[in-house]
Design an enzyme around this catalytic site. Sequence first.
Site, mmCIF file in Angstrom:
data_model
loop_
_atom_site.group_PDB
_atom_site.id
_atom_site.type_symbol
_atom_site.label_atom_id
_atom_site.label_comp_id
_atom_site.label_asym_id
_atom_site.label_seq_id
_atom_site.Cartn_x
_atom_site.Cartn_y
_atom_site.Cartn_z
ATOM 1 N N TRP A 154 37.866 34.490 30.277
ATOM 2 C CA TRP A 154 39.128 33.802 30.011
ATOM 3 C C TRP A 154 38.931 32.286 29.998
ATOM 4 O O TRP A 154 39.882 31.536 29.816
ATOM 5 C CB TRP A 154 40.200 34.211 31.029
ATOM 6 C CG TRP A 154 39.743 34.201 32.441
ATOM 7 C CD1 TRP A 154 39.801 33.144 33.308
ATOM 8 C CD2 TRP A 154 39.193 35.302 33.171
ATOM 9 N NE1 TRP A 154 39.304 33.519 34.529
ATOM 10 C CE2 TRP A 154 38.934 34.838 34.483
ATOM 11 C CE3 TRP A 154 38.897 36.631 32.845
ATOM 12 C CZ2 TRP A 154 38.378 35.677 35.464
ATOM 13 C CZ3 TRP A 154 38.358 37.446 33.827
ATOM 14 C CH2 TRP A 154 38.096 36.967 35.110
ATOM 15 N N GLU B 93 45.335 35.896 35.048
ATOM 16 C CA GLU B 93 46.000 35.549 36.298
ATOM 17 C C GLU B 93 46.750 36.747 36.891
ATOM 18 O O GLU B 93 46.783 36.922 38.102
ATOM 19 C CB GLU B 93 46.948 34.365 36.110
ATOM 20 C CG GLU B 93 46.254 33.028 35.880
ATOM 21 C CD GLU B 93 45.281 32.650 36.985
ATOM 22 O OE1 GLU B 93 45.386 33.174 38.112
ATOM 23 O OE2 GLU B 93 44.391 31.828 36.720
ATOM 24 N N LEU C 105 43.024 49.651 38.750
ATOM 25 C CA LEU C 105 43.113 48.271 39.250
ATOM 26 C C LEU C 105 44.041 48.163 40.458
ATOM 27 O O LEU C 105 43.899 47.250 41.269
ATOM 28 C CB LEU C 105 43.634 47.336 38.154
ATOM 29 C CG LEU C 105 42.625 46.449 37.439
ATOM 30 C CD1 LEU C 105 43.360 45.487 36.515
ATOM 31 C CD2 LEU C 105 41.772 45.662 38.418
ATOM 32 N N TYR D 295 48.034 48.048 42.334
ATOM 33 C CA TYR D 295 49.234 47.202 42.206
ATOM 34 C C TYR D 295 49.792 47.326 40.791
ATOM 35 O O TYR D 295 49.853 46.352 40.042
ATOM 36 C CB TYR D 295 48.926 45.737 42.523
ATOM 37 C CG TYR D 295 48.719 45.448 43.983
ATOM 38 C CD1 TYR D 295 49.772 45.482 44.864
ATOM 39 C CD2 TYR D 295 47.461 45.154 44.465
ATOM 40 C CE1 TYR D 295 49.594 45.207 46.206
ATOM 41 C CE2 TYR D 295 47.269 44.879 45.805
ATOM 42 C CZ TYR D 295 48.339 44.910 46.673
ATOM 43 O OH TYR D 295 48.157 44.635 47.985
ATOM 44 N N TYR E 230 52.359 31.148 42.781
ATOM 45 C CA TYR E 230 50.950 31.010 42.421
ATOM 46 C C TYR E 230 50.767 31.064 40.903
ATOM 47 O O TYR E 230 50.160 30.177 40.299
ATOM 48 C CB TYR E 230 50.075 32.096 43.089
ATOM 49 C CG TYR E 230 48.730 32.123 42.430
ATOM 50 C CD1 TYR E 230 47.775 31.172 42.766
ATOM 51 C CD2 TYR E 230 48.462 32.998 41.383
ATOM 52 C CE1 TYR E 230 46.563 31.109 42.094
ATOM 53 C CE2 TYR E 230 47.267 32.946 40.705
ATOM 54 C CZ TYR E 230 46.314 32.007 41.065
ATOM 55 O OH TYR E 230 45.151 31.936 40.390
ATOM 56 N N ASP F 76 46.423 29.883 46.782
ATOM 57 C CA ASP F 76 46.040 31.270 47.013
ATOM 58 C C ASP F 76 45.247 31.351 48.316
ATOM 59 O O ASP F 76 45.165 30.375 49.060
ATOM 60 C CB ASP F 76 45.234 31.802 45.827
ATOM 61 C CG ASP F 76 43.851 31.177 45.773
ATOM 62 O OD1 ASP F 76 43.656 30.106 46.392
ATOM 63 O OD2 ASP F 76 42.958 31.748 45.135
ATOM 64 N N CYS G 174 32.940 28.246 49.996
ATOM 65 C CA CYS G 174 33.742 28.226 51.230
ATOM 66 C C CYS G 174 34.290 29.636 51.465
ATOM 67 O O CYS G 174 35.497 29.843 51.574
ATOM 68 C CB CYS G 174 34.876 27.207 51.112
ATOM 69 S SG CYS G 174 35.650 26.792 52.686
ATOM 70 N N CYS H 24 27.908 25.870 53.701
ATOM 71 C CA CYS H 24 28.274 24.456 53.862
ATOM 72 C C CYS H 24 27.211 23.516 53.298
ATOM 73 O O CYS H 24 27.528 22.409 52.873
ATOM 74 C CB CYS H 24 28.524 24.147 55.336
ATOM 75 S SG CYS H 24 29.991 24.974 55.985
ATOM 76 N N CYS I 84 35.156 17.480 55.395
ATOM 77 C CA CYS I 84 35.565 18.690 56.101
ATOM 78 C C CYS I 84 35.483 18.566 57.616
ATOM 79 O O CYS I 84 34.385 18.485 58.190
ATOM 80 C CB CYS I 84 34.708 19.870 55.639
ATOM 81 S SG CYS I 84 35.258 21.451 56.328
#
Length: 350
Positions: free
Chosen positions: A35, A48, A91, A93, A129, A147, A202, A209, A218
């Site tokens: 995408w 999305e 998938l 949901y 979102y 998110d 992260c 890190c 940070c």
Amino acid sequence: MEGMPHSAEDLLARRTPFQEALAAWYRREARVLPWRTAPSLYKTVVSEFMLQQTQVKTVLPYFARWHQALPDFGALAAAPEAVVLKLWEGLGYYSRARNLRRLAQVLVALPEIPRTTAGWLALPGVGPYTAAAVTSIGFGLPAACVDGNVVRILARLTADHREFRDSATAAKAFAPLAQQLVPARGAGDHNQAMMELGATVCVRQNPLCDRCPVFRFCAAGRAGKPEAYPRLATRPIEKQTVVRIWCESKGALLLHRAQAGARRLAGQHELPTAEQAGLVPAAIAQGPLLARKKRAITRFQIVESIHRAAPPRRLPPDLIWAPLGELDQLVLSGPHRRWIGEILRRPARD
DNA sequence: AACACGGGGTC
DNA sequence: GACCCAGTGTT
């Protein structure tokens, strides 16, 4: 910004170098995703929706298949719901798929496509979102995506020690800071860079890190304990057992079809539970055990046992006889498609 | 604000 | 086995 740690102000005071360090990293490290190459509003919206609560790696094959079958909003709006659900099968949901189809129908009927974040927020299946993601990536509007990745990054950057009752509460708490970190130009890339950083560097456990482009900003990284953030309360897991029946007769299998308006699995098929078949679970559980399966749904851990049972005399509501040769055309829940396939492939089912 | 939703990934 | 994931809709 009430209740935010002092380190949030430190971060905001250096927001320009933060944005630049993040952007430079993203230009270098951004993953190549379908995408992102030859992007379009349609690809952005579809990706999305698929990425709501689902990881990139899982989405990739679904996105490819979907885009081939339904290449634009017009095709999606015109497609029967069963076709759309079939493409979404596995998938999870599934309301996302129905909402995405409804969204296409609304967009096609509209005189013009909304160009504001608030305008998108009003559309079906579009929450804070997705409204921010679509309008920042698609139109360059300076809206912040918040998110799970962004929450984790911001909690670590600011070493925010607050405990949040759930991720939605945390997202709300970090929204103002996230919004102030969005640059006036390049908001789409900034948002994607934040989420990419959370997905690849992260990460929740064992964050990398030493490869982080914003380590110098940070607070948790400096203190040496990034994994302590964010602090989210955990809810107890509930255990459940479900007894299902395997009724095979004359080359057909008895299945339960969730009604179109059902809260979960609407329009999809699963092996019937004993209750759905009007039978007593304890009695069915005495019968021959064909399989015992575990699945996790939200905070429920469910053990499902599948027992052979005699066909009911009268067909209870929502139960159908599905010819074995036509199972592929039905929409099944992902696990049930696998389980049924497993059992059917066994050498001797009798 | 709390809850339901489905499945897969990860350590 | 526990927890997390590019959240949204309903109550």
